[in-house]
Design a protein around this motif. Structure first.
Motif, PDB file in Angstrom:
ATOM      1  N   LEU A 226      -8.276  17.458   0.190  1.00 33.89           N
ATOM      2  CA  LEU A 226      -8.641  16.082  -0.151  1.00 33.89           C
ATOM      3  C   LEU A 226      -7.485  15.119   0.116  1.00 33.89           C
ATOM      4  CD1 LEU A 226     -10.693  16.460  -3.445  1.00 33.89           C
ATOM      5  CD2 LEU A 226     -11.515  15.762  -1.196  1.00 33.89           C
ATOM      6  N   VAL A 227      -6.246  15.658  -0.037  1.00 33.10           N
ATOM      7  CA  VAL A 227      -5.072  14.825   0.183  1.00 33.10           C
ATOM      8  C   VAL A 227      -5.064  14.269   1.599  1.00 33.10           C
ATOM      9  CG1 VAL A 227      -2.546  14.858   0.275  1.00 33.10           C
ATOM     10  CG2 VAL A 227      -3.736  16.045  -1.557  1.00 33.10           C
ATOM     11  N   PHE A 228      -5.602  15.054   2.527  1.00 35.16           N
ATOM     12  CA  PHE A 228      -5.627  14.612   3.916  1.00 35.16           C
ATOM     13  C   PHE A 228      -6.433  13.330   4.107  1.00 35.16           C
ATOM     14  CE2 PHE A 228      -4.312  18.970   4.883  1.00 35.16           C
ATOM     15  CZ  PHE A 228      -3.295  18.689   5.767  1.00 35.16           C
ATOM     16  N   LEU A 229      -7.388  13.127   3.185  1.00 28.18           N
ATOM     17  CA  LEU A 229      -8.200  11.912   3.276  1.00 28.18           C
ATOM     18  C   LEU A 229      -7.325  10.662   3.230  1.00 28.18           C
ATOM     19  CD1 LEU A 229     -11.268  12.683   0.999  1.00 28.18           C
ATOM     20  CD2 LEU A 229     -11.183  12.586   3.484  1.00 28.18           C
ATOM     21  N   PHE A 230      -6.215  10.781   2.471  1.00 31.63           N
ATOM     22  CA  PHE A 230      -5.347   9.616   2.311  1.00 31.63           C
ATOM     23  C   PHE A 230      -4.344   9.498   3.449  1.00 31.63           C
ATOM     24  CE2 PHE A 230      -6.569  10.889  -1.975  1.00 31.63           C
ATOM     25  CZ  PHE A 230      -7.205   9.730  -2.380  1.00 31.63           C
TER      26      PHE A 230
ATOM     27  N   VAL B 108       0.864  -1.178   0.000  1.00 31.77           N
ATOM     28  CA  VAL B 108       0.000   0.000   0.000  1.00 31.77           C
ATOM     29  C   VAL B 108       0.902   1.230   0.000  1.00 31.77           C
ATOM     30  CG1 VAL B 108      -1.797   1.260   1.207  1.00 31.77           C
ATOM     31  CG2 VAL B 108      -1.786  -1.226   1.250  1.00 31.77           C
ATOM     32  N   PRO B 109       1.081   1.836  -1.147  1.00 33.89           N
ATOM     33  CA  PRO B 109       1.980   2.987  -1.183  1.00 33.89           C
ATOM     34  C   PRO B 109       1.371   4.175  -0.456  1.00 33.89           C
ATOM     35  CG  PRO B 109       0.832   2.782  -3.256  1.00 33.89           C
ATOM     36  CD  PRO B 109       0.383   1.628  -2.425  1.00 33.89           C
ATOM     37  N   ASN B 110       2.231   5.099  -0.243  1.00 35.64           N
ATOM     38  CA  ASN B 110       1.772   6.275   0.467  1.00 35.64           C
ATOM     39  C   ASN B 110       1.068   7.228  -0.500  1.00 35.64           C
ATOM     40  OD1 ASN B 110       1.353   7.937   2.555  1.00 35.64           O
ATOM     41  ND2 ASN B 110       3.465   7.785   3.315  1.00 35.64           N
ATOM     42  N   TYR B 111      -0.175   6.898  -0.758  1.00 37.03           N
ATOM     43  CA  TYR B 111      -0.989   7.709  -1.677  1.00 37.03           C
ATOM     44  C   TYR B 111      -0.895   9.206  -1.409  1.00 37.03           C
ATOM     45  CZ  TYR B 111      -3.877   4.191  -4.028  1.00 37.03           C
ATOM     46  OH  TYR B 111      -4.339   3.209  -4.807  1.00 37.03           O
ATOM     47  N   GLY B 112      -1.206   9.538  -0.166  1.00 38.32           N
ATOM     48  CA  GLY B 112      -1.307  10.947   0.200  1.00 38.32           C
ATOM     49  C   GLY B 112      -0.006  11.687  -0.041  1.00 38.32           C
ATOM     50  N   GLN B 113       1.084  11.041   0.368  1.00 37.51           N
ATOM     51  CA  GLN B 113       2.384  11.700   0.254  1.00 37.51           C
ATOM     52  C   GLN B 113       2.763  11.942  -1.211  1.00 37.51           C
ATOM     53  OE1 GLN B 113       5.281   9.630   2.572  1.00 37.51           O
ATOM     54  NE2 GLN B 113       6.783  11.260   2.383  1.00 37.51           N
ATOM     55  N   THR B 114       2.590  10.905  -2.038  1.00 40.71           N
ATOM     56  CA  THR B 114       2.933  11.032  -3.454  1.00 40.71           C
ATOM     57  C   THR B 114       2.061  12.090  -4.126  1.00 40.71           C
ATOM     58  OG1 THR B 114       3.261   8.665  -3.346  1.00 40.71           O
ATOM     59  CG2 THR B 114       3.401   9.695  -5.511  1.00 40.71           C
ATOM     60  N   LEU B 115       0.772  11.987  -3.838  1.00 39.91           N
ATOM     61  CA  LEU B 115      -0.166  12.940  -4.432  1.00 39.91           C
ATOM     62  C   LEU B 115       0.206  14.368  -4.041  1.00 39.91           C
ATOM     63  CD1 LEU B 115      -2.611  12.626  -6.184  1.00 39.91           C
ATOM     64  CD2 LEU B 115      -4.053  12.557  -4.156  1.00 39.91           C
ATOM     65  N   PHE B 116       0.494  14.524  -2.762  1.00 42.22           N
ATOM     66  CA  PHE B 116       0.840  15.847  -2.251  1.00 42.22           C
ATOM     67  C   PHE B 116       2.099  16.381  -2.947  1.00 42.22           C
ATOM     68  CE2 PHE B 116       3.095  18.545   0.837  1.00 42.22           C
ATOM     69  CZ  PHE B 116       2.121  19.507   1.029  1.00 42.22           C
ATOM     70  N   LYS B 117       3.089  15.511  -3.096  1.00 41.97           N
ATOM     71  CA  LYS B 117       4.346  15.941  -3.717  1.00 41.97           C
ATOM     72  C   LYS B 117       4.103  16.452  -5.139  1.00 41.97           C
ATOM     73  CE  LYS B 117       7.625  12.914  -4.938  1.00 41.97           C
ATOM     74  NZ  LYS B 117       8.670  11.922  -4.630  1.00 41.97           N
ATOM     75  N   TYR B 118       3.368  15.659  -5.909  1.00 39.94           N
ATOM     76  CA  TYR B 118       3.129  16.082  -7.290  1.00 39.94           C
ATOM     77  C   TYR B 118       2.288  17.347  -7.354  1.00 39.94           C
ATOM     78  CZ  TYR B 118       5.462  12.114  -9.307  1.00 39.94           C
ATOM     79  OH  TYR B 118       6.422  11.233  -9.695  1.00 39.94           O
TER      80      TYR B 118
END
Lengths: 308, 340
Positions: B137-141, B59-69
């Motif tokens: 929304l990123v916080f949701l992850f 389970v990758p770190n969705y939130g972190q990756t999304l936030f970075k991009y």
């Protein structure tokens, strides 16, 4: 009120102003006349503290333009020869903006804007976008803008340029109104007739040098070394011409519309001598009157000297 | 009105707000901005979700990756927008011949710059505020803390400020809006992307004898991208890009008992020699700069300080170039001659 002392402005190798000095007392309307490129705009920009003179001093109401620009700006209303307006602003907002730039408090600005729009006749256009105004109306708006802080001195650079005759007359009426309000006005133009009617003083500038300055009639007289008389004779006109021609003072003779126009060098006594010469020979002179060369001619004469 | 409010609310700001928000361009820009950020966020999410279905184990770190991009993309958008907002600030006034009308008012030249800056920065802040719902929304992850968001926005705003001031400086200097726009974009690209590109082309060479962990070249701290990546990753930024070890003489070195080093994922390094002996392992942890002139600083701190310095320099240049008659301080102090 307005003093220029040996103003000189050099741009690179070109001398735009060369030792220009003049003085305008309070309440006068000073007409600044000269051909394009003579240095009118340069002079006005120095007085607006937008340019620094290379040498010399300029002051308005005791404030030096190079050392006290803030005081200068609160004393003058400046209208440049070319100017733009902002898009997306209404006439009322435009004036209000400049009122705010001159640090007028909000409640006062409301009244100022209303009064100024009344003065320049733009009251009905208060809510119109400024960039949709015609040139004449923009010019009037710009004049109103120059008045938002109730300056004592107005510097108007070619306020009538590019206006149709009607708009020009309207502009002149506004300026007359301002004169009644006691403003000292410097107005530059190359359109002379409107200045003769409006101005109390005049300065003729050419190639950066002041050719003549002083009250309007004085300048004309100062510059008119040559004067003209219109002579109407009863009977033999050729004979009158033959008598006038050899006279030393007479420079040029013209016959038009049954009258002789004689250009001569000298003063009133020379004119009397010319008349005497005619009557002594028995020529029956019915009319003998001096012709006022007018500002236009004085101006042409003053500015043509250096042209060669 | 207090002097603080007066400083922030000069008539130029009010006028700029009016004329800016009355055009169709501003709402359009705002809409496009939100759509682009939301679009990228959605694309990232759906691609990650699809990839994850294939390998359901991790389970990758969705939130972190999304936030970075998202923060990096937002910075890219701000880099594209800000020069356009400020490059015309002064030059368009010159071109429209309205600047003299401002100079003869009681607004000092510095306030003209200040007003223009404030007006354009407000628009940038408005754009950043518009993106807040997407970021929330990123916080949701999960995986992202509030302070990471705040630091990222701080870096973005300060970078926008520096870009805005660069735009105004060029606008004051070059007089033509077209030239100023081109120069501002060049400056902005150089600052944001050029510095990173420089770091990638000339990365820090790992020194096998060094006892401190390698840090990216100092010039890359100029780019807001570096701290944004560091904040989002919660670690050293762009390891393997900005820090690299080039085998000095190719494989010859290894064959001839040379030492081989490689950067670690956390920004440290490990060296080994061809004889098989493993050298020292030096590790860098956290988001602090491990060595160099800004040692122990956080990446974002270094960037913010550098950006503010650049911005201040640009501001001083503008303030010097703008006045129609340059009154240098030592000349102003000449006693005024009292005229008659």
């Amino acid at each position: 009120m307005i003093t220029a002392e040996n103003l000189t402005k050099v741009y690179g190798k070109r001398t735009a102003l060369d030792n220009v000095s003049f003085e305008v007392p309070e309440g006068e309307i000073f007409g600044f006349v000269g051909p394009n490129g003579a240095g009118k705009t340069t002079t006005l920009r120095i007085f607006a503290a937008l340019l620094e003179p290379t040498a010399g001093r300029a002051s308005i109401d005791g404030a030096d333009v190079t050392k006290q620009p803030q005081q200068i700006h609160s004393r003058i209303g400046y209208m440049p020869d070319f100017f733009g307006v902002y898009d997306q602003l209404t006439v009322g907002e435009y004036l209000d903006f400049y009122g705010a730039c001159y640090r007028q408090p909000k409640p006062r600005r409301v009244k100022i804007v209303k009064d100024l729009l009344d003065l320049v006749g733009l009251s009905e256009r208060r809510d119109q976008q400024v960039d949709t105004l015609s040139r004449g109306l923009k010019q009037r708006l710009c004049l109103a803008r120059a008045l938002v802080h109730d300056p004592v001195v107005l510097l108007l650079d070619e306020p009538a340029s590019g206006l149709d005759p009607r708009a020009r007359v309207e502009m002149r009426e506004i300026l007359k109104e301002l004169r009644r309000m006691g403003k000292t006005i410097v107005i530059s133009s190359h359109i002379l007739p409107e200045l003769t009617e409006l101005c109390t003083m005049i300065g003729i500038i050419d190639h950066g040098r002041m050719r003549a300055t002083g009250p309007v009639h004085e300048v004309i007289r100062q510059l008119s070394a040559d004067r003209r008389v219109r002579i109407t004779v009863v009977g033999d006109q050729e004979r009158a011409v033959a008598i006038l021609k050899p006279l030393a003072a007479v420079r040029h003779l013209d016959t038009a519309n049954g009258a002789i126009e004689a250009t001569f060098e000298g003063d009133d006594s020379t004119a009397a001598e010319i008349l005497h010469a005619l009557t002594a020979e028995g020529v029956r002179v019915s009319a003998f009157s001096q012709v006022d060369g007018g500002l236009e001619e004085a101006f042409m004469r003053a500015t043509s000297e250096d042209v060669e | 009105m207090s002097s603080v409010i007066a400083a922030f609310w000069n008539p130029i700001v009010a006028k700029e707000y009016r004329s800016r928000m009355r055009t169709w361009r501003s709402p359009l820009a705002m809409m496009v901005y939100v759509l682009l950020i939301a679009g990228l966020g959605y694309a990232m999410f759906s691609s990650m979700a699809r990839a994850n279905n294939a390998f359901s184990g991790s389970v990758p770190n969705y939130g972190q990756t999304l936030f970075k991009y998202l923060v990096v993309f937002q910075m890219v958008l701000i880099t594209l927008i800000t020069p356009a907002l400020t490059a015309g600030a002064i030059s368009s006034e010159r071109e429209r011949q309205t600047i003299d009308l401002l100079f003869v008012t009681r607004i000092p030249p510095f306030s003209i710059i200040w007003g223009k800056l404030l007006a354009s920065m407000s628009f940038v802040v408005l754009l950043l505020l518009l993106s807040v719902p997407i970021f929330s929304l990123v916080f949701l992850f999960g995986g992202i803390e509030l302070d990471q968001v705040l630091y990222s926005f701080l870096v973005t705003i300060v970078a926008a400020l520096a870009l805005g001031l660069i735009g105004i400086a060029f606008s004051t200097w070059l007089r033509r809006t077209l030239a100023a726009t081109v120069a501002s974009y060049m400056g902005a690209f150089l600052l944001v992307f050029g510095t990173v590109a420089f770091g990638i082309i000339f990365p820090t060479q790992i020194d096998p004898k060094s006892t401190s962990p390698p840090a990216p070249p100092a010039v890359t701290y100029l780019s807001p991208i570096v701290p944004l990546v560091a904040i989002a990753d919660n670690g050293q930024p762009l390891v393997n890009y900005l820090i690299r070890y080039d085998y000095p003489n190719g494989f010859l070195a290894i064959q001839n008992r040379g030492t081989v080093c490689k950067p670690l994922g956390n920004g440290g390094m490990v060296c080994s020699s061809s004889s098989g002996a493993v050298g020292p392992v030096v590790t860098a942890t956290g988001t602090a700069i491990p060595s160099g002139p800004f040692v122990k600083w956080q990446y974002w701190q270094a960037t913010v300080v550098l950006q503010l310095a650049i911005g201040l320099f640009a501001l001083l240049v503008s303030a010097f170039l703008l006045p129609p008659v340059r009154r240098l301080p030592w000349r102003r102090q000449r006693p005024a001659v009292v005229s008659e």
